[in-house]
Design an enzyme around this catalytic site. Structure first.
Site, PDB file in Angstrom:
ATOM      1  N   ASP A  51       0.822  -1.208   0.000  1.00 19.06           N
ATOM      2  CA  ASP A  51       0.000   0.000   0.000  1.00 19.06           C
ATOM      3  C   ASP A  51       0.858   1.261   0.000  1.00 19.06           C
ATOM      4  OD1 ASP A  51      -2.353  -1.470   0.089  1.00 19.06           O
ATOM      5  OD2 ASP A  51      -2.468  -1.432   2.283  1.00 19.06           O
ATOM      6  N   TYR A 107       6.696 -10.049   6.704  1.00 18.90           N
ATOM      7  CA  TYR A 107       6.592  -8.601   6.922  1.00 18.90           C
ATOM      8  C   TYR A 107       7.193  -8.239   8.274  1.00 18.90           C
ATOM      9  CZ  TYR A 107       3.533  -7.711   2.925  1.00 18.90           C
ATOM     10  OH  TYR A 107       3.027  -7.575   1.656  1.00 18.90           O
TER      11      TYR A 107
END
EC number: 5.4.99.12
Length: 242
Positions: A51, A107
């Site tokens: 994003d 992540y």
């Protein structure tokens, strides 16, 4: 045509996300434009779409180029066209699909309670996170296979919301003079903004604003308590496993 595998790092603060944008400010726009300048007209496939504001340490890409390009020559000409906000770390000729061949994505999320300089603001999120023990209690709830329909933002094209979280934990470390909590989450794949929604839920539990039962209810798609993801700037796509 030859298929290439590339590993890139990028500074998400300078882009509106990985995917192509109407104003050409996506990471994919920049990479495809650089390839186009070399006479290579190929779409670029990424292991995962990040994003706006999200960074990548080791994003994996696949694309095609004419046979007269080899990895060394292409690296030499492509790397300068991507710099400084995208760094080409590795390039090799390999017949693979960056997204469908990926087995795991890892992540990291960096969070500090007190940011001492504004120059790190795009790279380390700042806010209270409660206790480390509470964060890890909440993170454990997500390990395993779940339907993450209530842990995603609208807009994704995915039809199957089931994902597997292999590992999720938080630990403390010092980064450039800041005591930070690092969230480490590894899964087979993630829905849109899912990692940030998971971390937000854990932080809110640690701050005693929601209960463990409310997290479990959202995991089981009974009731959504957490609807707003935590800020993007602390998140990094750390590694893709093949």
């Amino acid at each position: 045509m030859r298929c290439f595998k590339a590993i890139v790092a990028y500074d998400g603060a300078y882009f509106l996300g990985y995917a192509k944008q109407p104003n050409k400010l996506g990471v994919q726009d920049k990479i495809e434009s650089a390839l186009n300048a070399l006479g290579i007209k190929s779409g670029v496939i990424a292991a995962g779409r990040t994003d706006k504001g999200v960074h990548a340490n080791n994003q994996a890409l696949s694309f095609h180029a004419p046979k007269h390009w080899n990895a060394a020559k292409l690296f030499h000409y492509l790397a300068p066209k991507l710099a400084p906000h995208i760094v080409l770390k590795k390039l090799e000729e390999k017949n693979f699909h960056a997204r469908f061949d990926a087995q795991k994505r890892a992540y990291r999320y960096l969070l500090t309670k007190n940011l001492k300089t504004p120059f790190l603001a795009p790279y380390i999120a700042c806010g209270d996170y409660g206790s480390l023990d509470a964060l890890n209690i909440a993170l454990k709830q997500f390990i395993g296979k779940h339907d993450f329909s209530m842990f995603k933002k609208e807009g994704g094209a995915t039809t199957n919301p089931n994902r597997i979280i292999f590992n999720a934990l938080a630990y403390k470390t010092f980064i450039m003079g800041h005591e930070c909590v690092v969230f480490k989450i590894i899964g087979d794949a993630f829905l849109r903004s899912s990692v940030r929604l998971i971390i937000q839920a854990c932080v809110q539990y640690s701050l005693e604003k929601i209960t463990l039962a409310e997290i479990q209810a959202q995991i089981h798609n009974l009731k959504a308590t957490i609807r707003t993801p935590i800020m993007a700037n602390g998140l990094y796509l750390h590694r893709v496993y093949y």
